[in-house]
Design an enzyme around this catalytic site. Structure first.
Site, PDB file in Angstrom:
ATOM      1  N   ASP A 226       1.120  -1.152  -0.037  1.00  0.00           N
ATOM      2  CA  ASP A 226       0.133  -0.375   0.384  1.00  0.00           C
ATOM      3  C   ASP A 226       1.443   1.428  -0.030  1.00  0.00           C
ATOM      4  OD1 ASP A 226      -2.236  -1.932   0.205  1.00  0.00           O
ATOM      5  OD2 ASP A 226      -2.788  -0.642   1.867  1.00  0.00           O
ATOM      6  N   ASP A 227       0.481   2.217  -0.997  1.00  0.00           N
ATOM      7  CA  ASP A 227       0.752   3.581  -0.287  1.00  0.00           C
ATOM      8  C   ASP A 227       1.643   4.282  -0.980  1.00  0.00           C
ATOM      9  OD1 ASP A 227      -1.054   3.525   2.083  1.00  0.00           O
ATOM     10  OD2 ASP A 227       0.380   3.522   3.779  1.00  0.00           O
TER      11      ASP A 227
ATOM     12  N   HIS B 220      -5.711   3.427  -4.028  1.00  0.00           N
ATOM     13  CA  HIS B 220      -5.829   3.812  -2.884  1.00  0.00           C
ATOM     14  C   HIS B 220      -6.295   4.840  -2.410  1.00  0.00           C
ATOM     15  CE1 HIS B 220      -5.004   1.914   1.408  1.00  0.00           C
ATOM     16  NE2 HIS B 220      -4.083   2.530   1.610  1.00  0.00           N
TER      17      HIS B 220
ATOM     18  N   HIS C 292      -5.191   9.740   0.085  1.00  0.00           N
ATOM     19  CA  HIS C 292      -5.134   8.422   1.372  1.00  0.00           C
ATOM     20  C   HIS C 292      -5.607   9.575   2.691  1.00  0.00           C
ATOM     21  CE1 HIS C 292      -3.424   5.450   4.261  1.00  0.00           C
ATOM     22  NE2 HIS C 292      -3.200   5.133   3.218  1.00  0.00           N
TER      23      HIS C 292
ATOM     24  N   HIS D 285       3.656  -2.249   4.240  1.00  0.00           N
ATOM     25  CA  HIS D 285       4.020  -0.839   3.893  1.00  0.00           C
ATOM     26  C   HIS D 285       5.313  -0.892   3.789  1.00  0.00           C
ATOM     27  CE1 HIS D 285      -0.274  -0.811   6.104  1.00  0.00           C
ATOM     28  NE2 HIS D 285      -0.481  -0.132   5.281  1.00  0.00           N
TER      29      HIS D 285
HETATM   30 ZN   LIG Z   1      -3.147   3.634   3.100  1.00  0.00          ZN
END
Ligand SMILES: [Zn+2]
Length: 233
Positions: free
Chosen positions: A53-54, A103, A107, A196
């Site tokens: 993610d991210d 995603h 955020h 992550h």
């Molecule tokens: Zn996230």
């Protein structure tokens, strides 16, 4: 007077219980009010999906190098505004046969947000994912795993699947040794693993990625993208 106080306290109690219930539902990995939500897939086959993610950020290239060396495919749930800044990394993800998932664009928690916000967050990011060259179905993972009414309703209306996770080692520890141990102990056929590894302070997660891949390969698991995993349902 006594009765009024009892009614008042009862009303407060009901509000607290309802609020607590909604909070639990908003972070549930297995229930939402509209549409399907997937945190793993029921299968006998030893297939699993590794998700990150991210990103995309500079460190994403290090992870792509690892995936290339280990010859496995993964799914990247990207943040739209980061993808816009690093479109070439998004293109590398696609060129190397990995999957891009949505995603959100900025955020934020998708709780009590207007539909216009939800629409622009999802559509802007989907458009960037297409610009990065990904052609498959785009799934969505809510930031912080938060969703209540508007987001599931919107996703369901647009036939976008909500993808959660059943193995998330960084919720419970901080060292690479822990991440590896926890992941090995909790992964099963059909699992969706979340890491992550992209932030500046996430070096322990980056260190854990090749170790987790090696250990799970040794246990006979095959890594597939989220879409491939969903096709086993
Ligand atoms: Zn996230």
């Amino acid at each position: 007077m006594k009765k009024i106080i009892i009614y008042f306290l009862s009303a407060i109690l009901i509000l607290v219980v309802c609020g607590y219930g909604l909070l639990q539902i908003s972070k549930s990995r297995t229930f939402q009010f509209f549409g399907s939500i997937v945190n793993r897939v029921d299968t006998e086959e030893k297939v699993i999906a590794l998700t990150f993610d991210d990103g995309p950020e500079t460190h994403t290239n290090e992870i792509l190098d690892v995936l290339q060396e280990k010859q496995i495919k993964a799914t990247f749930y990207v943040i739209g505004e980061r993808l816009q800044e690093n479109l070439e990394i998004g293109q590398r993800i696609t060129d190397e046969g990995h999957e891009l998932g949505n995603h959100s664009y900025t955020h934020q928690r998708f709780l009590f947000k207007p539909l216009s916000f939800i629409d622009s967050e999802i559509q802007n990011t989907n458009q960037l994912i297409r610009e990065a060259g990904y052609e498959g179905a785009i799934t969505f993972r809510p930031p912080y795993g938060k969703k209540l009414l508007g987001l599931p309703w919107y996703l369901n209306k647009h036939n976008i699947e909500t993808i959660m996770v059943d193995v998330e080692p960084d919720t419970y520890g901080t060292t690479s040794d822990f991440f590896v141990e926890y992941t090995i102990a909790n992964t099963k056929a059909g699992s969706i693993i979340l890491l992550h590894p992209f932030c500046e302070t996430c070096s322990e997660q980056r260190k854990a990625v090749p170790l987790i891949i090696d250990a799970l390969k040794e246990k006979g698991y095959t890594f597939v993208t989220v879409s491939e995993l969903l096709s086993r349902r």
